[in-house]
Design an enzyme around this catalytic site. Structure first.
Site, short mmCIF file in Angstrom:
data_model
loop_
_atom_site.label_atom_id
_atom_site.label_comp_id
_atom_site.label_asym_id
_atom_site.label_seq_id
_atom_site.Cartn_x
_atom_site.Cartn_y
_atom_site.Cartn_z
N GLU A 1 41.65 12.50 30.73
CA GLU A 1 40.55 12.91 29.85
C GLU A 1 40.90 12.55 28.40
O GLU A 1 41.99 12.86 27.93
CB GLU A 1 40.32 14.42 30.01
CG GLU A 1 39.42 15.07 28.96
CD GLU A 1 38.03 14.45 28.85
OE1 GLU A 1 37.38 14.24 29.87
OE2 GLU A 1 37.60 14.18 27.69
N GLN A 2 39.94 11.96 27.71
CA GLN A 2 40.23 11.52 26.34
C GLN A 2 40.27 12.67 25.31
O GLN A 2 40.97 12.58 24.31
CB GLN A 2 39.20 10.48 25.89
CG GLN A 2 37.79 11.04 25.76
CD GLN A 2 36.75 10.00 25.35
OE1 GLN A 2 37.07 8.83 25.20
NE2 GLN A 2 35.52 10.43 25.19
N ARG B 1 27.67 26.22 30.90
CA ARG B 1 28.38 24.98 31.22
C ARG B 1 29.91 25.18 31.12
O ARG B 1 30.66 24.69 31.95
CB ARG B 1 27.94 23.95 30.19
CG ARG B 1 28.25 22.56 30.42
CD ARG B 1 27.62 21.79 29.28
NE ARG B 1 26.22 21.57 29.53
CZ ARG B 1 25.74 20.47 30.08
NH1 ARG B 1 26.53 19.48 30.38
NH2 ARG B 1 24.47 20.33 30.31
N TYR C 1 16.24 30.83 29.31
CA TYR C 1 16.68 31.57 30.49
C TYR C 1 17.97 32.34 30.16
O TYR C 1 18.71 31.97 29.25
CB TYR C 1 16.86 30.66 31.70
CG TYR C 1 17.75 29.43 31.54
CD1 TYR C 1 19.13 29.53 31.57
CD2 TYR C 1 17.18 28.16 31.43
CE1 TYR C 1 19.93 28.39 31.48
CE2 TYR C 1 17.98 27.02 31.33
CZ TYR C 1 19.35 27.14 31.36
OH TYR C 1 20.15 26.03 31.27
N ASP D 1 27.17 10.67 35.55
CA ASP D 1 26.38 9.99 34.52
C ASP D 1 26.81 8.54 34.32
O ASP D 1 26.02 7.71 33.88
CB ASP D 1 26.49 10.72 33.18
CG ASP D 1 25.54 11.90 33.08
OD1 ASP D 1 24.86 12.20 34.07
OD2 ASP D 1 25.47 12.52 32.00
#
Ligand SMILES: Cc1cc2nc3c(=O)[nH]c(=O)nc-3n(C[C@H](O)[C@H](O)[C@H](O)COP(=O)(O)OP(=O)(O)OC[C@H]3O[C@@H](n4cnc5c(N)ncnc54)[C@H](O)[C@@H]3O)c2cc1C
Length: 400
Positions: free
Chosen positions: A36-37, A110, A219, A296
Site C-alpha cells: 500500500e502506498q 467505510r 442515512y 475499481d
C-alpha cells in the site's frame, strides 16, 4: 518442491478490494503480500451501503459477525422527490426482503469496514502487509513477477493483482487506456453526530432526495451514533481545478430549487469533503499472463447503485476460487476469473449511469420516473433488484 500456494500473490493496493483479495486467498491457504502506498492501512471517507450480495461474500470470508456488530440495518430504501417534497417510492428491507435475498441490506462507516478487513488480514500468517511503498514498475518472467517500488524495494511473487483503484498504475501496464472518464458530477460528503441531525430526519432508512441534476442522500451510521450525508450535483468545476474541501456556496446554488427540508439538511453542514466522480466504459479483458486487476482498477463505476466496494469484494471471492481451481496456473485462473466477472461488473457500471440519469431527471423524464417507480408494489421493486442482489453461482463454482 515447495507448494505453489507458498509463493505469494502480490496485491498492489490495500483498500477494500486489496484486503478482501488477501483474505479470500488466505481462506484457500494461499499466501499474499499486500503493498500500500499510503503511510498506513487506513480508509477515509464516510458511509458505505452494502447490499445482500455483499453480505453473501462476508459469509464466505468469515466476516458476518464483526461487520454486523458495526453496521446499521435500515428499515427502508426511500426515494423522495426533492422539489415536491413527496415520497416517490420505498422498498421495505424487513422480513420479506431478507427472505427473498437471504441476507440483509446494511450501512457501515467505510473506516469500520476497512478495519474489520485489516484486523482479519493481520491475524493471518499467510498475509504480509507493507505500507508506505508505492509500486512503480512490474517485471514478469515465465514463472514469476517482481514488483518494484519507488523506494527501490523489490517484491517477488507468483502473480500480481492490481487493486490500486480508479487511477490504477497496474491498469496502464495491462490495458493502457489512459485516464478515467470525468462524469461532470461532483459529490460532497459529510458525517454528522446524530445529536446535530434535525430530529424529524433521524430516520432509520436510506433516503435519497432526487432532484434536477442534483440529489441528496442521508442515512444513519455506526449503530446510530452518526448520520451520513451525501450531496451530488452536476458541475463543470473539475475543468477549473478542485481541492478536497467543497465550496458550500456552489452547493447551495445548485440545490436552490429543492424543497425546504433538503435545504435545511444542507445548512447543517459547515465543512464538506468533495469528490469528482469518474468511471470507465466496461471492458472484458483486464488480465495479462500473471497480472490481473480487481475492484475499481478493473471496472470503476459511478456510485449510484452503491456497489463499487461490493463488486471488489465479489471479485476477491471469485479470484481466489479460480486460482484454487486452476491449481496455481495463474494465467488460466485470471482468464477464468475475468470471464466470470466482466458481464456482471459491466452491467453494474452501465446501470449505475442509468440510475444517475433517473435520480437527476427533470421534465417529462422525471414525471415518468415518479409514475413508474411510484406505481410498483414492494414485491415488484424487489423483483427489479434480483439481478443485483441474488446469488451469483459463477462466483464460487470453480473450486471446493
Ligand atoms: C461518493 C462515493 C460513494 C460510494 N458509495 C459506495 C457504496 O455505498 N457502496 C459501495 O459498495 N461502493 C461505494 N463507492 C465505491 C467504493 O468506494 C469503491 O468502489 C471502492 O472503494 C473501491 O475499492 P478498491 O479497493 O478497488 O480501490 P481503492 O479504495 O481506491 O483502493 C486502492 C488502494 O490502492 C492504493 N494504491 C494506488 N496506487 C498504488 C500503487 N502504485 N502502489 C501501492 N498502492 C497503491 C491506494 O492508496 C488505495 O489504498 C462509493 C464511491 C464514491 C466515490
Amino acid at each position: 518442491m515447495p507448494d505453489w500456494k507458498e509463493l505469494p500473490v502480490i496485491i498492489v493496493g490495500g483498500g477494500i478490494g486489496g484486503l478482501s483479495a488477501a483474505l479470500a486467498l488466505h481462506r484457500k491457504g494461499i499466501a499474499s503480500q499486500v503493498i500500500e502506498q499510503a503511510p498506513e492501512f487506513k480508509e477515509i471517507g464516510a458511509g458505505i451501503q452494502l447490499g445482500p450480495n455483499v453480505f453473501r461474500m462476508f459469509e464466505v470470508l468469515g466476516l458476518t459477525g464483526p461487520i454486523s456488530a458495526l453496521a446499521v440495518f435500515p428499515n427502508n430504501l426511500i426515494m423522495m422527490d426533492s422539489i415536491l417534497g413527496e415520497e416517490v417510492t420505498r422498498i421495505p428491507l424487513g422480513e420479506a426482503f431478507r427472505k427473498k435475498f437471504s441476507y440483509p441490506y446494511a450501512l457501515i462507516h467505510r473506516a469500520d469496514l476497512h478495519k474489520v478487513l485489516l484486523e482479519a488480514c493481520e491475524k493471518s500468517p499467510l498475509i504480509r502487509l507493507d505500507a508506505a511503498e508505492k509500486v512503480v514498475k512490474v517485471d514478469e518472467t515465465a514463472d514469476a513477477i517482481v514488483a518494484h517500488t519507488e523506494s527501490g524495494k523489490e517484491y517477488r511473487g507468483a502473480a500480481l493483482v492490481g487493486a490500486d483503484g480508479l487511477w490504477s498504475t497496474i491498469r496502464q501496464m495491462v490495458v493502457g487506456d489512459g485516464k478515467p472518464n470525468v462524469a461532470g458530477h461532483i459529490t460532497y460528503r459529510a458525517v454528522l453526530p446524530t445529536s446535530e441531525m434535525p430530529e424529524k430526519f433521524r430516520w432509520r432508512d436510506m433516503v435519497l432526495w432526487a432532484g434536477e441534476k442534483v440529489h441528496l442522500v442521508h442515512y444513519p451510521l455506526r449503530t446510530g451514533e452518526l448520520f451520513n450525508l451525501v450531496a451530488v450535483f452536476h458541475s463543470n468545476r473539475y475543468e477549473e481545478g478542485w481541492d478536497s474541501y467543497g465550496d458550500p456556496a456552489e452547493l447551495h446554488e445548485r440545490f436552490a430549487k429543492t424543497c425546504e427540508p433538503v435545504r435545511t439538511l444542507l445548512n447543517k453542514i459547515e465543512s464538506w469533503r468533495m469528490w469528482v466522480l469518474c468511471d470507465r466504459p466496461p471492458i472484458k479483458d483486464w488480465s495479462r499472463d500473471r497480472i490481473t486487476l480487481l475492484g475499481d482498477a478493473a471496472h470503476p463505476m459511478l456510485q449510484y447503485l452503491a456497489q463499487g466496494a461490493g463488486m471488489s469484494i465479489e471479485d476477491a471471492v471469485c479470484l481466489a476460487d479460480r486460482v484454487t481451481a486452476a491449481g496455481g496456473d495463474y494465467p488460466a485462473a485470471f482468464r477464468a476469473y475475468q470471464q466470470a466477472r466482466y458481464l456482471r461488473t459491466g452491467r453494474v457500471q452501465i446501470m449505475a449511469r442509468v440510475y444517475g440519469e433517473f435520480y437527476h431527471a427533470s421534465g417529462v423524464a422525471k414525471e415518468l420516473r415518479n409514475m413508474m417507480l411510484g406505481s410498483r408494489t414492494a414485491e415488484e421493486a424487489m423483483t427489479g433488484m434480483e439481478w443485483l442482489y441474488s446469488e451469483q453461482k459463477e462466483l464460487t463454482h470453480g473450486a471446493a
